[in-house]
Scaffold this active site. Structure first.
Site, PDB file in Angstrom:
ATOM      1  N   HIS A 114     -27.684  30.372  -0.988  1.00  0.00           N
ATOM      2  CA  HIS A 114     -26.639  31.258  -0.447  1.00  0.00           C
ATOM      3  C   HIS A 114     -26.716  32.637  -1.100  1.00  0.00           C
ATOM      4  CE1 HIS A 114     -24.542  28.302   1.952  1.00  0.00           C
ATOM      5  NE2 HIS A 114     -24.274  27.524   0.919  1.00  0.00           N
ATOM      6  N   HIS A 149     -29.305  24.861  -4.351  1.00  0.00           N
ATOM      7  CA  HIS A 149     -28.614  25.038  -3.080  1.00  0.00           C
ATOM      8  C   HIS A 149     -27.757  26.300  -3.080  1.00  0.00           C
ATOM      9  CE1 HIS A 149     -26.380  23.677   0.582  1.00  0.00           C
ATOM     10  NE2 HIS A 149     -25.412  24.377   0.017  1.00  0.00           N
ATOM     11  N   GLU A 150     -26.913  26.433  -4.083  1.00  0.00           N
ATOM     12  CA  GLU A 150     -26.018  27.591  -4.106  1.00  0.00           C
ATOM     13  C   GLU A 150     -26.788  28.891  -4.259  1.00  0.00           C
ATOM     14  OE1 GLU A 150     -23.020  27.460  -3.171  1.00  0.00           O
ATOM     15  OE2 GLU A 150     -22.965  25.277  -3.126  1.00  0.00           O
TER      16      GLU A 150
END
Length: 683
Positions: free
Chosen positions: A477, A473-474
């Site tokens: 980003h 997920h990170e």
């Protein structure tokens, strides 16, 4: 960095300040080894003074206002301030020592006052408003649109008395946000649970026991094991601990954080922040802070957000009640919040043949990162990674990779800071130290922070499936920043509306169980054997189990956020805990069934993290995410062609055009909610 390279410092006291000297490291990576805490305050004050001179020159320009001498000049100004801020605000959450927290409290009012000096400057606003924008196109038009909207939302059109009050509110909010963060971090460390009887740790793996022993020693205890707390209500330890009393101690320690009067009490800060935000919204012409905050989001208005949450709550709560029935059948007694994770893991083992603990040896950090996260990015976008052991981060735990495009050109740097420490805020996040900007000749440097416990010395770092999800997920980003293609930093990468920013990171989670990726990274740390395909099938079969709990705990936090920010000017909350309970009940949620993911006393997102009236963003973005995952599945999945399309139309675009325009360019239509409802078991 064009603006920094032309900067000279005439004050001898500042001449050796490394924050005022352009970095000659690759991609402008800060020279963290040379930067000390005492450098920040003088560097920031100097940078602010320099920026004010630049702003005055723009506002006082006697020439006819044009895009070049107003919007472009404004975009080029303040680069030294931006540099100092991005370095400092990388350090505060990642390694927020007491000294840095004090600096934070000192600088926040200065930063707030300076932003007011920008956005409440009548002459500057008048010149920006006077520019003929009819002939502007592309990024120029978008920059002008975004900047003017920001000035208006910041109060540029208010009269003098309203501006004066707005400045007072902004300064106070800046102080309160820093105080909330400092107290919250200290309280989280203080509430860690010390276990002196090893029998109470039954169920914990050997590596987790060793990590807890190390944490106790680091905290100054002569003996025992310290169960540190994550920022969530439901703690990861609860899934393993067999002793029910120990589980209750851990849960209650997390639940009461910040609620009891004393040096770490934060509910008074939260209530004051909410009241001040309501007053600020009123000054700016909006009935509530939530109405105000939604003006620059992709959600059309507050009723649309409330409608989405209102549709999800009954179905999610019904799912959670069905899950509780299964847990009570298994446990043989009523389920309390501290029981839920423990028995939920048992259901996964008994009903779906999924043993979370047994999976961990297959998720070793380095292999998951390089053969999983990085490999998926290479397959999709053609980018490659080379670790730079010659470059240092801000802490010994931080690792640095150089990222290359498919043609071998350097894209930027990726910094990974994966381990927990007492000075780090809980949770996980990405932040940029540099942003892609051709105007400033700047390439991205981005950081991912997680909070994985350190393994004992010499042992590998084994991840839970949740931590694997967070890693992917990170990095979503990070990709949003690394693959940006923008002329202006203001529009680059993750500088998109709050309810759009989570979308690319959520999409990146889909590759966790993609066959060619999981077969490469999910291998036993000792034997190298791949994860049994039957285990993957079990994971997929179990994917809907627990959605009632996870959706309901998320919605509880989203409801609390909007409740705090639906106050009208003049309204105050005298009893925050009673207010919290009333708002959850009114929304159809039962904290005794499923506690909210965050309580008001440890809800950093909204009281110290920029998500005020924005926590709904995760579910709003997930509508687009689920719809996009469906597109990938229907079009061949993990291919360069698909990746290039997603990169070109979405990741690279940032805010250089309306993000929903980018979504439609990628998907061919507006997002549809049905894939999300199916994913969450709410169809």
């Amino acid at each position: 960095m064009k603006q920094l390279l032309s900067m000279t410092v005439t004050d001898p006291a500042l001449a050796d300040n490394p924050l005022l000297i352009p970095s000659d490291l690759p991609y402008g990576l800060p020279d963290f080894a040379a930067i000390r805490d005492e450098h920040f305050v003088p560097a920031f004050r100097h940078a602010v003074a320099l920026h004010r001179e630049e702003l005055e020159a723009i506002a006082a320009d006697s020439a006819e206002p044009t895009f070049e001498n107003t919007f472009l000049a404004l975009e080029r100004s303040g680069q030294l301030r931006r540099w100092v801020e991005m370095v400092f605000y990388t350090l505060v959450p990642a390694d927020g020592t007491e000294a840095r927290q004090q600096i934070h409290e000192e600088l926040e009012p200065v930063r707030s006052a300076h932003e007011d000096a920008i956005y409440l400057n009548e002459r500057l606003f008048a010149r920006l408003s006077a520019v003929d924008r009819t002939a502007l196109t592309g990024e120029d038009a978008r920059l002008a649109e975004v900047v003017l909207q920001e000035f208006i939302l910041r109060g540029a059109g208010l009269d003098a008395p309203a501006k004066a009050r707005l400045e007072q509110i902004n300064e106070r909010l800046a102080v309160l946000g820093a105080q909330y963060n400092r107290r919250m971090v200290a309280e989280n460390a203080a509430r860690a649970v010390l276990i002196t009887d090893p029998a109470q740790l039954a169920g914990l793996s050997d590596s987790d026991r060793a990590a807890a022993a190390d944490a106790a020693a680091e905290a100054g205890h002569d003996d025992g094991h310290l169960l540190t707390l994550s920022m969530f209500t439901s703690q990861p330890w609860l899934e393993q601990l067999e002793d029910r009393d120990t589980r209750q101690r851990v849960h209650e320690a997390a639940w009461v954080r910040g609620t009891e009067p004393g040096e770490h009490y934060v509910l008074d800060i939260a209530a004051e922040q909410a009241a001040l935000r309501a007053e600020k919204a009123g000054l700016l012409g909006y009935p509530t802070w939530a109405d105000y905050a939604l003006q620059d989001r992709t959600a059309p208005d507050l009723p649309a957000v409330q409608d989405l949450l209102g549709r999800l709550v009954p179905a999610a709560a019904a799912n959670a009640r069905r899950e509780r029935e299964r847990l009570e059948q298994l446990a043989g007694h009523p389920i309390q919040p501290w029981d839920w994770p423990y028995y939920s893991a048992q259901v996964e083992r008994e009903d779906y043949a999924v043993d979370a603990g047994a999976l961990r040896p297959y998720f070793e950090l380095d292999r998951t990162l390089t053969q999983g996260v990085f490999a998926a990015a290479t397959a999709l976008y053609g980018i490659t990674f080379r670790e730079r052991t010659d470059l240092a981060g801000y802490h010994p735990d931080v690792r640095v990779w150089e990222v290359f495009d498919a043609d071998g050109t350097g894209l930027g740097l990726f910094l990974g800071d994966f381990y927990t420490r007492p000075t780090k805020s809980g949770g996980a996040w990405m932040n940029p130290i540099r942003e892609r900007s051709t105007e400033l000749d700047e390439r991205p440097v981005v950081v991912n922070n997680l909070n994985i416990p350190h393994p004992p010395a010499g042992e590998p770092t084994l991840l839970t499936l949740d931590q694997v999800t967070t890693l992917f997920h990170e990095f979503g980003h990070a990709l949003h920043g690394l693959l940006a293609e923008a002329r202006y930093a203001t529009l680059s990468g993750t500088s998109v509306p709050r309810d759009f920013v989570e979308f690319p990171s959520q999409v990146n989670e889909m590759w966790i169980q993609w066959p060619q990726i999981v077969q490469a990274y999910a291998r036993h740390v000792d034997t190298g054997e791949p994860l049994d395909p039957a285990a993957l099938e079990s994971l997929q079969a179990a994917s809907l189990w627990g959605e009632g709990f996870s959706t309901t705990e998320y919605l509880g936090a989203a409801v609390l956020d909007l409740a705090w920010h639906a106050l009208r000017p003049g309204e105050t909350v005298a009893d925050p805990l009673a207010f919290e309970a009333e708002q959850l009940t009114a929304a159809g949620l039962d904290p005794q069934l499923v506690a909210p993911r965050y309580r008001s006393s440890y809800f950093k997102h909204i009281f110290s993290g920029g998500y005020a009236a924005g926590y709904y963003s995760y579910i709003w973005s997930e509508v687009m995410d689920a719809d996009t995952v469906q597109w990938f599945q229907e079009n061949g999945g993990l291919t360069r062609e698909n990746g290039d399309r997603f990169r070109t139309e979405l990741l690279a675009r940032g805010n250089t055009r309306d993000p929903m325009e980018s979504y439609r360019a990628f998907r061919g239509r507006d997002p549809e909610p049905q894939p999300l409802l199916v994913r969450r078991g709410l169809a």
